[in-house]
Design a protein around this motif. Structure first.
Motif, PDB file in Angstrom:
ATOM      1  N   GLU A  16       0.871  -1.168   0.000  1.00 57.84           N
ATOM      2  CA  GLU A  16       0.000   0.000   0.000  1.00 57.84           C
ATOM      3  C   GLU A  16       0.915   1.226   0.000  1.00 57.84           C
ATOM      4  O   GLU A  16       1.790   1.353   0.864  1.00 57.84           O
ATOM      5  N   GLU A  17       0.672   2.089  -0.962  1.00 58.89           N
ATOM      6  CA  GLU A  17       1.584   3.215  -1.181  1.00 58.89           C
ATOM      7  C   GLU A  17       1.866   4.031   0.085  1.00 58.89           C
ATOM      8  O   GLU A  17       3.022   4.294   0.413  1.00 58.89           O
ATOM      9  N   ASN A  18       0.812   4.402   0.793  1.00 61.51           N
ATOM     10  CA  ASN A  18       1.011   5.243   1.970  1.00 61.51           C
ATOM     11  C   ASN A  18       1.807   4.532   3.055  1.00 61.51           C
ATOM     12  O   ASN A  18       2.631   5.141   3.736  1.00 61.51           O
ATOM     13  N   CYS A  63       9.279   4.228   4.691  1.00 61.98           N
ATOM     14  CA  CYS A  63      10.390   4.960   4.083  1.00 61.98           C
ATOM     15  C   CYS A  63      10.747   6.178   4.928  1.00 61.98           C
ATOM     16  O   CYS A  63      11.917   6.462   5.188  1.00 61.98           O
ATOM     17  N   LEU A  64       9.713   6.864   5.364  1.00 65.15           N
ATOM     18  CA  LEU A  64       9.912   8.070   6.170  1.00 65.15           C
ATOM     19  C   LEU A  64      10.561   7.734   7.502  1.00 65.15           C
ATOM     20  O   LEU A  64      11.475   8.426   7.967  1.00 65.15           O
ATOM     21  N   LEU A  94       3.341  13.616   4.634  1.00 62.55           N
ATOM     22  CA  LEU A  94       2.816  12.830   3.515  1.00 62.55           C
ATOM     23  C   LEU A  94       1.542  13.423   2.913  1.00 62.55           C
ATOM     24  O   LEU A  94       1.060  12.956   1.884  1.00 62.55           O
ATOM     25  N   GLY A  95       0.988  14.444   3.565  1.00 64.39           N
ATOM     26  CA  GLY A  95      -0.229  15.053   3.042  1.00 64.39           C
ATOM     27  C   GLY A  95      -1.447  14.165   3.199  1.00 64.39           C
ATOM     28  O   GLY A  95      -2.381  14.215   2.412  1.00 64.39           O
ATOM     29  N   LEU A 115      -6.499   8.769   8.785  1.00 65.78           N
ATOM     30  CA  LEU A 115      -6.019   7.770   7.823  1.00 65.78           C
ATOM     31  C   LEU A 115      -4.597   7.340   8.186  1.00 65.78           C
ATOM     32  O   LEU A 115      -4.261   6.150   8.138  1.00 65.78           O
ATOM     33  N   THR A 116      -3.815   8.314   8.571  1.00 65.98           N
ATOM     34  CA  THR A 116      -2.447   8.007   8.990  1.00 65.98           C
ATOM     35  C   THR A 116      -2.438   7.101  10.214  1.00 65.98           C
ATOM     36  O   THR A 116      -1.693   6.113  10.270  1.00 65.98           O
TER      37      THR A 116
END
Lengths: 105, 105
Positions: A27-29, A35-36, A51-52, A57-58
């Motif tokens: 999942e991209e996020n 990664c972050l 991440l905007g 959701l985060t």
DNA sequence: TAACTATATCAATACTTATTGATATAGTAA
DNA sequence: TTACTATATCAATAAGTATTGATATAGTTA
């Protein structure tokens, strides 16, 4: 001819675990979050702002990552700090590499 | 502090590609198919019979794998023989390892 | 040609999961 | 206490995709 990975119990279990891991990180996020966090531990607000993403959701994606053991969290005042569990990631990477490496030979 | 992977164009593109790859292989039946093809090329009927899948479902998953370039096919009489594209898999494995390896360093 | 086998495609359904909006909880500071 | 900030949770919806059933296509053999 029939590779072990699709036959014996242990191999089937490994494949299941690998698929579970892949579903988490595909999942991209979530991959962005991992990664972050490679840059060091971060609080939730840093993550969603960077991440905007929406705050809730985060939180959701962090929960998925945490439930699977890929990240850990600790409270620090008002904030909750998340960090990456390198050992766990390495464990699943290793499992995964059984499927992606060692072709041919 | 902010890792490159979430900033510059190339890194964002790499992450997108990686996620696409992960989505393809994070499906149990597809990972099994790849695993099976490691033992050598196989016709569709061998694959679906061995994995206990429906014929059309197997065709579908093979199409997904083929469209992404992970496998190739060739006609041989009535049968269609599928084989794995090792180079492509290695390419994406490498991309993926940028996210899974080299933590902490 | 017709009958048969292997594979692919299409439409519909079922299922999973990401996302959103609203709200709750926990810690902090006045 | 009240007000504020940061995070988590819950319910509902939206979006994507695996699966199924029916059918089409392509190659083979008679």
């Amino acid at each position: 001819m029939k590779p072990r990975c699709c036959i014996d119990k242990k191999s089937v279990a490994n494949l299941s675990q690998t698929v579970e891991f892949l579903k988490i990180i595909s999942e991209e996020n979530r991959l962005k979050i991992l990664c972050l966090l490679r840059g060091g531990e971060k609080c939730v607000c840093d993550i969603w702002q960077y991440l905007g993403l929406a705050q809730n959701l985060t939180s959701h994606h962090l929960k998925v990552l945490k439930d699977f053991g890929l990240v850990s969290s600790k409270q620090k005042g008002l904030k909750v700090i998340y960090s990456i569990n390198i050992k766990v990631i390495k464990k699943y990477s290793k499992l995964l590499n059984n499927y992606l490496n060692s072709y041919g030979e």
